[in-house]
Structure formats: C-alpha cells, structure tokens
Design a protein around this motif. Sequence first.
Motif, PDB file in Angstrom:
ATOM      1  N   UNK A 255       0.817  -1.212   0.000  1.00 37.69           N
ATOM      2  CA  UNK A 255       0.000   0.000   0.000  1.00 37.69           C
ATOM      3  C   UNK A 255       0.853   1.265   0.000  1.00 37.69           C
ATOM      4  N   UNK A 256       2.027   1.184   0.635  1.00 40.33           N
ATOM      5  CA  UNK A 256       2.885   2.364   0.723  1.00 40.33           C
ATOM      6  C   UNK A 256       3.874   2.470  -0.432  1.00 40.33           C
ATOM      7  N   UNK A 257       3.804   1.550  -1.395  1.00 42.03           N
ATOM      8  CA  UNK A 257       4.749   1.604  -2.511  1.00 42.03           C
ATOM      9  C   UNK A 257       4.674   2.925  -3.280  1.00 42.03           C
ATOM     10  N   UNK A 258       3.477   3.469  -3.555  1.00 36.90           N
ATOM     11  CA  UNK A 258       3.450   4.798  -4.215  1.00 36.90           C
ATOM     12  C   UNK A 258       4.121   5.877  -3.380  1.00 36.90           C
ATOM     13  N   UNK A 259       3.923   5.821  -2.062  1.00 36.82           N
ATOM     14  CA  UNK A 259       4.566   6.821  -1.205  1.00 36.82           C
ATOM     15  C   UNK A 259       6.082   6.653  -1.219  1.00 36.82           C
ATOM     16  N   UNK A 260       6.557   5.416  -1.329  1.00 38.64           N
ATOM     17  CA  UNK A 260       7.998   5.182  -1.436  1.00 38.64           C
ATOM     18  C   UNK A 260       8.541   5.793  -2.732  1.00 38.64           C
ATOM     19  N   UNK A 261       7.763   5.707  -3.811  1.00 43.60           N
ATOM     20  CA  UNK A 261       8.224   6.320  -5.061  1.00 43.60           C
ATOM     21  C   UNK A 261       8.294   7.834  -4.927  1.00 43.60           C
ATOM     22  N   UNK A 262       7.339   8.410  -4.217  1.00 44.63           N
ATOM     23  CA  UNK A 262       7.402   9.864  -3.967  1.00 44.63           C
ATOM     24  C   UNK A 262       8.649  10.204  -3.152  1.00 44.63           C
ATOM     25  N   UNK A 263       8.917   9.396  -2.107  1.00 45.35           N
ATOM     26  CA  UNK A 263      10.091   9.652  -1.274  1.00 45.35           C
ATOM     27  C   UNK A 263      11.384   9.473  -2.069  1.00 45.35           C
ATOM     28  N   UNK A 264      11.433   8.456  -2.957  1.00 43.42           N
ATOM     29  CA  UNK A 264      12.638   8.250  -3.764  1.00 43.42           C
ATOM     30  C   UNK A 264      12.869   9.423  -4.706  1.00 43.42           C
ATOM     31  N   UNK A 265      11.790   9.924  -5.313  1.00 39.03           N
ATOM     32  CA  UNK A 265      11.937  11.094  -6.183  1.00 39.03           C
ATOM     33  C   UNK A 265      12.386  12.313  -5.389  1.00 39.03           C
ATOM     34  N   UNK A 266      11.813  12.499  -4.197  1.00 37.38           N
ATOM     35  CA  UNK A 266      12.225  13.626  -3.359  1.00 37.38           C
ATOM     36  C   UNK A 266      13.693  13.504  -2.953  1.00 37.38           C
ATOM     37  N   UNK A 267      14.166  12.276  -2.683  1.00 36.96           N
ATOM     38  CA  UNK A 267      15.571  12.083  -2.328  1.00 36.96           C
ATOM     39  C   UNK A 267      16.483  12.435  -3.494  1.00 36.96           C
ATOM     40  N   UNK A 268      16.089  12.043  -4.701  1.00 33.02           N
ATOM     41  CA  UNK A 268      16.907  12.396  -5.869  1.00 33.02           C
ATOM     42  C   UNK A 268      16.938  13.901  -6.079  1.00 33.02           C
ATOM     43  N   UNK A 269      15.808  14.563  -5.849  1.00 34.99           N
ATOM     44  CA  UNK A 269      15.790  16.024  -5.979  1.00 34.99           C
ATOM     45  C   UNK A 269      16.682  16.656  -4.919  1.00 34.99           C
ATOM     46  N   UNK A 270      16.648  16.105  -3.681  1.00 42.93           N
ATOM     47  CA  UNK A 270      17.457  16.674  -2.606  1.00 42.93           C
ATOM     48  C   UNK A 270      18.949  16.533  -2.882  1.00 42.93           C
ATOM     49  N   UNK A 271      19.350  15.538  -3.677  1.00 35.07           N
ATOM     50  CA  UNK A 271      20.759  15.332  -3.984  1.00 35.07           C
ATOM     51  C   UNK A 271      21.246  16.195  -5.140  1.00 35.07           C
ATOM     52  N   UNK A 272      20.337  16.887  -5.822  1.00 36.39           N
ATOM     53  CA  UNK A 272      20.748  17.708  -6.957  1.00 36.39           C
ATOM     54  C   UNK A 272      21.425  18.985  -6.481  1.00 36.39           C
ATOM     55  N   UNK A 273      22.485  19.426  -7.164  1.00 35.71           N
ATOM     56  CA  UNK A 273      23.123  20.717  -6.832  1.00 35.71           C
ATOM     57  C   UNK A 273      22.298  21.868  -7.392  1.00 35.71           C
ATOM     58  N   UNK A 274      21.415  22.393  -6.569  1.00 32.30           N
ATOM     59  CA  UNK A 274      20.492  23.441  -7.031  1.00 32.30           C
ATOM     60  C   UNK A 274      21.065  24.842  -6.890  1.00 32.30           C
ATOM     61  N   UNK A 275      22.277  24.972  -6.335  1.00 31.19           N
ATOM     62  CA  UNK A 275      22.814  26.306  -6.087  1.00 31.19           C
ATOM     63  C   UNK A 275      23.169  27.027  -7.365  1.00 31.19           C
TER      64      UNK A 275
END
Length: 502
Positions: free
Chosen positions: A196-216
């Motif tokens: 049931x939480x697999x979609x939420x895990x995909x959201x979290x994985x995408x958010x983690x990839x965004x957090x690792x991007x050098x946005x500066x």
Amino acid sequence: MPARRSFAALGIRSLRARLTAGLMVLLALCCFAVGLATTTALEGFLVRRLDQQLTAVGNHFPASLDPARKLRGDGGGPDTRGQAAGTFGACVLRGAVTQAAVVGDQTESQVPLNAADRSALVAVPGDGEARTIRLSTLREYRVIGVPGPAGDVLITGLPLEPVQDTVDRLRLVEAIVFGAALLLTGFAGAAWVRLSLRPLHRVAATASRVAQLPLAGGEVAMPPKVPDTDPRTEVGRVGDAFNRMLRHVEESLTRRHASEERLRRFAADASHELRTPIASIRGHAELALRQPEPVPDKVRHSLDRVRCEAARMGELVDDLLLLARLDAGRSLADEPVDLTRLVLDAMSDAQAAGPGHSWVLDLPEAPVVVRGDERGLQQVLTNLLANARTHTPPGTEVTVRLGVPETAADVVEFVVADDGPGVPEELRSEIFERFVRSGGDGRSRSTGGTGLGLAIAHAVTVAHGGRVELTSRPGRTVFRVILPRRREGEPEVAVKASYAAG
C-alpha cells in the motif's frame, strides 16, 4: 503525539513499521478482549451449572454425617448414594464444625481442618445461597448452607477444580490460536502495508533524488515525475502536488540558469571589451606624464590619478574575466606544480609589500608537488597573502604553512593564519562571494581591493577539486586551502571549473 513518542522509544521510526506495529497492537488488544470475554462467560456459565448441581444434590450427605442421627435411629452411617466423587459435606452447630467429610471413589473420608478452614465453614450462613470458599486440603469449593433439623447448618459443596481446569484449557487454546493469528497477521499486514505504501515510497525516492541535486547553480536536470497521481487516493494527491511543485521548481531553475548565462556572457563580454579602452586610457595618461614640457601640478596629479585608477580598473576587469571563464567551465592546465616554490615567491612578494607585518614561514623539508594550473594556484596564494596583509594593521603576525596533514595523506594543506582583528561574524558565511569586503576592525574598504580576491581563490581551488575553509575569531583568523594530491599511477584528468556564482 504520545503514540509517536512510544514508537520512537521502541526504535520504530519508519511509517511502514509504525503501521504494522499499530495493526499488531490493535489486533492483540482485540484478541485479549475476546479471550477475556469468552473465559469470563464460560467461567460464569460453569459456575452457574455447578450451583444448579449443588441445589439438585441437596443436603442428604451432610445430614447423614450428623452424630445425633444415630441416637434418633435414623440410620447407621453417612448416605453417599447418588453423590459425585469430591462432594463435600459439613455440619456446623453453635459456631463449631462437628463433622466434615468428602465423598471418595467408594466411601467418604474425614477432612482435616485447620483454624482458617473452620472459620470459613462457620461463616457460611444457612440461606441456601451458593458461595466460594477455600479449604487448605481441598482447594476451592462452591458450597451451599441450609438449616438442619437439630438447629445446625448443613453445608454441601462441590469442587471448583473442574471449572478451573476447563477455563485454563480454554485460555491455553486461545493463547495458541491468537498467537498464531497474530504471527500470520503480522507477516500479512507487513506485506500489505508495504504494498500500500509503494506509491509513497516512489514519492520519497523522487524527493531524495531532488534533494541530492546541486540546485545552487548551473543547469539542473530534474528527475522523472512521480507516476502515482490518482486524485482518488491520499498518496495520489500527494504525488500530484509533488509533481506540480517539481514543475514550478524546474521552471524557476530554468529561468535562473538562463539569467545566469546571460549575466555570465555579459560579464565576460564586458570585461573583454573594457580591456582595450582601459589600456588606452592608461597608456595616454602615462604618455602625458612623460612629456618634457612643464605641466601644472594639478594637471599632473589628475593624470597620475587617472593612471592609477585605470590600472586598478584593469585589475578588476581581469579578475571578472577570470571568474567568467571559470563559471563557463573552461579547462585549466593540468601539469605538475611545485607549491613550495610558489609559496616562497608569494611570501617574498608579501614581505616586500608589507614590511610592517611579521611574516612566519613553515615549509616541509621535501618539496610539495601537485597537479593543476600553476598561474591559478599562484593567484590563490597571492590573494590570500594580500588579504592578510591589507586587512590587518601593521605589526600583525602572519603565519604561512604548507604541508601534508597527518590524518589525510592524499591532500595538501596550505594555511594562512594571522592574529589580527578577525572577520566579523555576520560576513563569515559569505566571505568567498564576489564584491564582499570585510568591514570594521581593520578590515575595511579603505585598505583597497576589489572584493574579488577571496572569490577568485575559492573559485580556482574548487576548480582543482579542493576547498577553502575559514575559521575566525578576534585575535585569530585562519584560511585553510585543501587540494587533492594525485597519487602515483592515477590517470591525468583535466581540471575542470565547477565554481558557481553566489
């Protein structure tokens, strides 16, 4: 909130683990409630059946134990006909127990009583109501007291042990069944919650990839959007909102990158175009100052100021052009550089420019060699020494140290430390940004400089894969340059600039 603290205290932090643990706790509570209700109901039912048996048995057995029965000629002994094994009988006359016996397999037997047993039997009233007493040799019994013909109280009892055995057996069966149910439900619930939480895990994985991007700074490639955007589910609404946020962020980053590129091209083009007129102004001013004809002092002073300001503007334009090239990612030279020689040259120039300072040099015995751009690294050393000289008062001790740290043999460390007034705390976080000058306490604009020296030092160091660190307090300021030291056998890779403008 209390439940969250309880889960955290147990080391359960993930949402999946919390949901599974909560499901198990609720199921365990339900099993406990069902078990308690069934055992209580069964025990009550069996006790009522036992009371009915007591009523049906009557008082024949305790009446047959009365010694006065023989004197009246009513019979010769206890009457155990129709009495179940374990039936208890007692006679209480004038507050004393006269007889107490229990039916065995074939005949009755006397029951030894202690003081507590006699007190419990004497306390049984002859009202025909069933109650529970405990005898030392017979454990718990359900007894009924009725008035006897001789003014005594006749007590009949049946053991509660069969009832307790049945209830205990039910409790054991329920414990086994509920335990197995909890175990199976735990595995099944964990799998279901995970699914049931697999979609939420995909959201979290995408958010983690965004957090690792050098946005500066620079161009940013956003990760793929979250596929689960069903508005009928909570996770779907979260995914849809997250995707909209990513689109807004991507648009903002694209616009920012385009603006940075335009600004970078403008700075590079303007710096390049300004070099020629500045050089021309400086040349004409120097030519006018060399004329043999007498020139008024005011005119000569003005021409001298024009020449000085043109030279200063030329340095500023060169610095801006260098930063623009670094921002564009232009490759630097990749060749062996003797840092020991560069430090000696930079130290000699600093001593000549700042004779009022106390200069201390600490070099290792063996030469320190790295790979990189010699001109860029020389500018890093020169800018840091110039910063220590121009932003501290005369008499300040400046210590320059070069070496390989004992804790990290794969890097080279260059340190410039002074005992001057220090960098103000509010400027330490942005000291390496462009056009930032330290103000107050001897570090001010009046000392000159363009505000680009530390920015260039930082940009060139980062372009070489290193970093510049600052620690400062009143009486102690340390700039530490850490550069990678290529080991033997490593391939030569061109040094790339990665400095992003703040």
